[in-house]
Design a protein around this motif. Structure first.
Motif, PDB file in Angstrom:
ATOM      1  N   SER A 255       0.815  -1.219   0.000  1.00 51.86           N
ATOM      2  CA  SER A 255       0.000   0.000   0.000  1.00 51.86           C
ATOM      3  C   SER A 255       0.846   1.266   0.000  1.00 51.86           C
ATOM      4  CB  SER A 255      -0.923   0.009   1.220  1.00 51.86           C
ATOM      5  OG  SER A 255      -0.157  -0.019   2.414  1.00 51.86           O
TER       6      SER A 255
ATOM      7  N   GLU B 118       1.101   2.342  -3.488  1.00 45.17           N
ATOM      8  CA  GLU B 118      -0.114   2.996  -3.969  1.00 45.17           C
ATOM      9  C   GLU B 118      -0.114   4.463  -3.557  1.00 45.17           C
ATOM     10  OE1 GLU B 118      -2.143   1.539  -5.930  1.00 45.17           O
ATOM     11  OE2 GLU B 118      -1.354  -0.505  -5.762  1.00 45.17           O
ATOM     12  N   GLU B 119       0.301   4.719  -2.336  1.00 47.62           N
ATOM     13  CA  GLU B 119       0.382   6.101  -1.863  1.00 47.62           C
ATOM     14  C   GLU B 119       1.425   6.881  -2.662  1.00 47.62           C
ATOM     15  OE1 GLU B 119       1.403   8.522   2.295  1.00 47.62           O
ATOM     16  OE2 GLU B 119       1.281   6.323   2.266  1.00 47.62           O
TER      17      GLU B 119
END
Length: 609
Positions: free
Chosen positions: A591, A594-595
């Motif tokens: 994740s 993704e950030e």
């Protein structure tokens, strides 16, 4: 000024941040200002630790021994419970049952799995190491079992790990441990299975089969077109070139001597010895960094040859023969590399070339770092013969242009191409150590793909602009000369600045040169830069490469597409590498990636791609 308690290169025990777990680590550097040690774990993870989180191996082992001794001496004597037994009943059954229960509990504790855990809210800055050390010797003793499992991590290098009981794991492989009750020493019952390559690139087996034939033919066709007066595809000869125009034993001998010449230079005891990235088995290989000195020696040798009136335009006249000679050497070397890889151990195989398919593995390369004693074949071929051959061929084309065009001085276009590309090669050898962190060295096996690229593709296609200008001169105005110099300068600045920031940040995030950059922490203990050039696009080094490639091609004019082959190839290669980088980063950072993609939306071209 505080002094470092531990020296660079020392092997010590480092506490994993936020836990009581101690692992063997190697000290990489010490920051006097922040008073932090940069250490590397055996799986390749690099972290910054306070001095209080580090202890020497001797002190750690003594603490473990004292803890065990104290634990035994403090065990209270328990009164035996009196109970009648029949004469036929012995205490063995009761003892056996108690022993079995203890073994089951011990096995539950010792059977652990190392798995990546994502901690999106964990800060990767120095403040994460400000937790107080718990100096409980008994806790240290209890963590020695986890330290033993650290070397068998199944995760890729650079991952952060947490230790859980096996019963808490959902699926996947586990690292099982057993205890030798007599000695208290832990041993591994089953080694982790060899990881096979399942994510096939370039279209898999069928794709690489055609690439092995398409690439050599494409380069040959490019050279034939560049050598013709009319370089258009309509004038391409339909019949095969004569054998004498493709092969000459004297040329083959010159190519062999060139390789031997550069190999001897690479073995000279000059330049520093540096360690590469940690391998799967935790070891590191040493490399002699003396490419820049070898480049200077090569320049001196070429200067002596010119002074002795050696006609380097001979290379231009026999260019096709030089290429086919290099192609033969590439083929023989690739076969040798594939055959010798059959005897390589599992931890010496490349993660991207171990599929089990012969054609695919031959193309991608099975062995990661093939060596003959201390001579690293891949590291040598990556830069030495190809890049220095690139510069030598360009200079030979400069002489050929003056000879064919009856010029007293080389044309501005030829000079710009030579100077621009010489700058790139010199920069590469000046920063040769940074090659050790590149994907070609760290990830890719050494097979036909890299061998052909290093020894044939680079020296014979990257010189296509100079080869083209010999037969197709192009006049440049002062405006174009200034424009091209500016363009190459901007591209070089972006390329070098981005690569230097990346290398410095990997080595020491607290370095003043990069400490001001904004970052996103990841579960691996590392961070992703989201400001400066790396906040502009995800791969600013690729952008700089493309700008320079355009500056190298424009001096040839716009009459033909042939001089732009390098630029087209470069864009295709970088888009492919970008896709591969993104796929691996998404798997590695989860994740956090993704950030990062939201913070830096463009891959190579700002506002476009």
């Amino acid at each position: 000024m505080p002094t470092a308690r531990f020296l660079i290169g020392d092997t010590v025990m480092g506490r994993w941040p936020g836990s009581n777990l101690y692992y063997e680590v190697k000290v990489l550097s010490y920051d006097n200002k922040a008073r932090l040690y940069t250490v590397i774990y055996k799986d390749g993870t690099e972290l910054e630790l306070k001095e209080s989180d580090i202890t020497s191996l001797t002190v750690f082992k003594q603490g473990v021994a004292r803890s065990r001794s104290r634990s035994r001496s403090r065990s209270p004597g328990r009164p035996r419970r009196s109970r009648s037994r029949s004469p036929a009943r012995t205490s063995r059954r009761s003892s056996s049952r108690t022993t079995d229960v203890r073994k089951e509990k011990l096995k539950e504790v010792l059977e652990v799995r190392l798995t990546p855990v994502l901690m999106p809210h964990e800060n990767n800055s120095n403040s994460k190491h400000e937790k107080k050390e718990e100096n409980n010797t008994a806790n240290r003793a209890s963590t020695i079992t986890e330290e033993k499992t650290e070397t068998e991590s199944e995760n890729q290098a650079g991952g952060r790990y947490n230790l859980r009981h096996r019963k808490d794991q959902g699926d996947g492989k586990t690292v099982e441990l057993e205890q030798k009750t007599e000695t208290g020493v832990l041993s591994q019952t089953k080694p982790p299975a060899a990881i096979k390559t399942t994510d096939l690139e370039f279209g898999g087996r069928v794709g690489v089969f055609f690439l092995m034939f398409l690439l050599p033919v494409t380069v040959l066709a490019l050279l034939i077109l560049c050598g013709q007066k009319d370089a258009s595809l309509q004038s391409f000869p339909l019949e095969l070139p004569a054998l004498q125009s493709l092969w000459d034993w004297q040329v083959f001998g010159i190519v062999l001597l060139w390789l031997l010449f550069q190999a001897v230079f690479s073995l000279l005891p000059v330049g520093k010895l540096v360690e590469g990235m940690p391998l799967k088995n935790g070891k590191t290989l040493k490399y002699r960094i003396n490419g820049f000195y070898a480049l200077l020696l090569t320049a001196v040798a070429v200067g002596v040859a010119v002074y002795q009136e050696v006609d380097l335009s001979y290379i231009h006249a026999h260019f096709l023969q030089f290429y086919t000679s290099a192609l033969l050497i590439v083929t023989v070397l690739s076969v040798y590399l594939f055959v010798r890889s059959r005897w390589a151990s599992e931890d010496e195989l490349a993660p991207g070339g171990n599929s089990g398919y012969i054609i695919y593995d031959f193309f991608m390369g099975r062995e990661l770092n093939p060596r003959i004693k201390n001579f690293d074949i891949k590291f040598f071929c990556e830069m030495r013969p190809g890049l220095m051959g690139w510069v030598l061929i360009n200079f030979a084309m400069l002489q050929a242009e003056m000879k064919h065009q009856n010029l007293e001085n080389p044309s501005p276009a030829m000079l710009l191409v030579n100077i621009f590309q010489l700058l790139w090669v010199v920069d590469g050898f000046w920063h040769e150590e940074k090659l050790l962190t590149m994907m070609d060295i760290v990830y890719d096996g050494f097979g036909f793909m890299l061998t052909f690229g290093d020894l044939a593709f680079v020296p014979f296609t990257f010189t296509c602009q100079a080869y083209y200008l010999v037969s197709h001169p192009n006049e440049l105005s002062l405006f174009w000369i200034i424009t091209l110099i500016t363009m190459n300068g901007v591209g070089y600045y972006i390329f070098r600045k981005a690569n230097s920031q990346k290398f410095t940040f990997r080595k020491n995030p607290s370095d003043p040169a990069v400490s001001h950059l904004k970052t996103i922490p990841t579960a691996t203990g590392k961070s992703l830069i989201v400001s400066g050039l790396w906040g502009w696009v995800r791969h600013p080094n690729y952008l700089g490469d493309i700008i320079m490639g355009l500056a190298w091609s424009l001096p040839c004019g716009f009459n033909h597409l042939i001089p732009y082959f390098y630029l087209i190839y470069l864009i295709t290669l970088l888009v492919h590498r970008n896709a591969r980088d993104e796929r691996q980063c998404r798997k590695k950072y989860g994740s956090a990636w993704e950030e990062y993609c939201k913070a830096v939306p463009y891959r190579i071209f700002p506002g476009i791609y």
